[in-house]
Write a protein that holds these residues in place. Structure first.
Motif: not given
Length: 106
Positions: A91-99, A102-104
């Motif tokens: 869950x932690x990494x999925x949230x980071x990848x999603x973030x 969005x930034x990219x």
């Protein structure tokens, strides 16, 4: 006097690559005798037996005598603890990848 065995931590048991391979072999078969497991490694029967003992102490493996041979079977239930622990990080990494996505995109 019978030796009392302390339960071994499942994370300690799966930390070794040989033990992870034993788990994989047992997961792919219903049950395997010690000699068939030993044939999969470049080590002797005693070394494989020691690894299986550690897996037994973590309740990851059960064994039974069949005549003169010992047959081993995987008990996957203790792996649920590992799955539960890893799910937090998934869950932690999925949230980071999603973030990051969005930034990219911005």
């Amino acid at each position: 006097m019978k030796k009392v065995c302390e339960k071994r931590d499942v994370f300690v048991a799966i930390a070794d690559p040989t033990r992870r391979q034993l788990i994989r072999l047992l997961a792919e078969a219903d049950e395997l005798p010690l000699h068939e497991l030993t044939d999969q490694f470049q080590m002797g029967r005693t070394a494989v037996s020691k690894h299986l003992t550690i897996l037994k102490e973590a309740d990851l493996v059960t064994n039974r005598k069949s005549g003169r041979e010992t047959r081993y079977r995987l008990n996957p239930a203790p792996l649920q603890e590992v799955k539960d622990w890893l799910s937090y990080y998934e869950q932690f990494w999925n949230e980071r990848v999603s973030l990051l996505k969005n930034i990219l995109e911005d």
